[in-house]
Scaffold this motif. Sequence first.
Motif, PDB file in Angstrom:
ATOM      1  N   GLU A 199       0.824  -1.198   0.000  1.00 16.25           N
ATOM      2  CA  GLU A 199       0.000   0.000   0.000  1.00 16.25           C
ATOM      3  C   GLU A 199       0.866   1.259   0.000  1.00 16.25           C
ATOM      4  O   GLU A 199       0.559   2.226  -0.700  1.00 16.25           O
ATOM      5  CB  GLU A 199      -0.936   0.016   1.213  1.00 16.25           C
ATOM      6  CG  GLU A 199      -2.022  -1.040   1.174  1.00 16.25           C
ATOM      7  CD  GLU A 199      -1.543  -2.431   1.594  1.00 16.25           C
ATOM      8  OE1 GLU A 199      -0.480  -2.559   2.249  1.00 16.25           O
ATOM      9  OE2 GLU A 199      -2.224  -3.413   1.245  1.00 16.25           O
ATOM     10  N   GLU A 200       1.951   1.257   0.782  1.00 15.30           N
ATOM     11  CA  GLU A 200       2.851   2.423   0.823  1.00 15.30           C
ATOM     12  C   GLU A 200       3.540   2.630  -0.522  1.00 15.30           C
ATOM     13  O   GLU A 200       3.671   3.766  -0.992  1.00 15.30           O
ATOM     14  CB  GLU A 200       3.905   2.243   1.919  1.00 15.30           C
ATOM     15  CG  GLU A 200       3.347   2.345   3.328  1.00 15.30           C
ATOM     16  CD  GLU A 200       4.371   1.973   4.388  1.00 15.30           C
ATOM     17  OE1 GLU A 200       4.502   2.731   5.349  1.00 15.30           O
ATOM     18  OE2 GLU A 200       5.036   0.922   4.245  1.00 15.30           O
ATOM     19  N   GLU A 215       1.058   4.018  -2.920  1.00 18.47           N
ATOM     20  CA  GLU A 215       0.792   5.422  -2.590  1.00 18.47           C
ATOM     21  C   GLU A 215       1.889   6.332  -3.148  1.00 18.47           C
ATOM     22  O   GLU A 215       1.607   7.389  -3.721  1.00 18.47           O
ATOM     23  CB  GLU A 215       0.694   5.583  -1.068  1.00 18.47           C
ATOM     24  CG  GLU A 215       0.218   6.949  -0.638  1.00 18.47           C
ATOM     25  CD  GLU A 215       0.036   7.052   0.872  1.00 18.47           C
ATOM     26  OE1 GLU A 215       0.410   8.093   1.426  1.00 18.47           O
ATOM     27  OE2 GLU A 215      -0.462   6.083   1.473  1.00 18.47           O
TER      28      GLU A 215
END
Length: 79
Positions: free
Chosen positions: A50-51, A54
Amino acid sequence: AIMATCKIGGDDECELKTAFDMIDTNNDGFISVMELKQLLAKVNYHMSDEEIIEIMNHSDLNSDGMLDFSEFQKLMKLG
């Protein structure tokens, strides 16, 4: 990847292009989520998927799911 020869003494664009080419393992001119993930694993820097996504979404100005060299330059200058 073709290795660029950079001038000694701070040719930042050349150094960034060399780094970009090293990350772009399939030499398509773009950095994908998978290529970024592989780089981070190589340098033992742990980030969640997810990071990573992002970061990619924040830097991927044309929303094609990959970073081209100009998008990569902007990401590196932001730190």
